[in-house]
Design an enzyme around this catalytic site. Sequence first.
Site: not given
Length: 301
Positions: A176, A226, A296
Amino acid sequence: MNPYEQVYQAMAQQGIKAYLQEPLCRWTTFQIGGPAALFCVPNSTEQLMQAAALCREANIRIYWLGKGSNVLFSDDGFDGAVILIAQGISEVSAQDNVLHAGAGASMEQVCLCALDNGLTGLEFAYGIPGSVGGAVYMNAGAYGGEVKDVLKCATFLNEKGEVKTLQAADLQLGYRTSIFETNPWCILSAEFQLSPGNKKEIVDTMETLAQKRHEKQPLEMPSAGSTFKRPQGAFAGALIEQCGLRGFSVGGAAISQKHCGFVVNTGGATCQDVIALTDRVIEIVKEQTGYTLEREIRVVK
């Protein structure tokens, strides 16, 4: 006349669509965020470069926005220019097993183009709600696949207004994250190296993954996707559920009843609601399990 009004007028003279004090909640999947001092919607790479140049000349900071699916804007808005790339830079094409996509193209567009051309490798990305630019920016992934597995190169606009291209190996792609996290560059396009495949197998995989998303994720409610990164050796959603936090809420923000890895906007949620909720969840999960969760979603102030 303030700098925003001056740049707004200069953009109008060049035919670039722009707005003053545009509510950012209209442009994000979370449906949260105060006004951007200046909001620009270029219809081409050339207009994007012109808009960026005008902002640089006026010392106005820039935030590059794609589909708005992994971002949480402050309730106070953004004191700068938000430049939308999702509407004017979205061409997708394939040649010799390489798929070229404008940064504003949706991942769904890219996956369908790959399917149309009988190319495999991107099935994991079908259903990821963001743009190509966003997917490269954060090395998006799902169901065992990541952008770095198939990315060939990315072309971007640097802070000096120069167009540059870097190969995937030079983009510092990790879990990520990428080189774009630490540089004020705007991704313009990306190339994906794919392989010939069986169309029926490709579409079957895409449909299976899409079904899994619909069954397990709260796609019917506003969210930023998410919410937490996956901690090493565990899954964020499972840890949150283990701590009894399904449905836990602060204001209009809540842990999804359907999937504990998602924070959803149940109605009228603010940025502060989401931050307070996620901070508390991180605290409780740490206390009860020893794992440290990390957001995130990107919080922009």
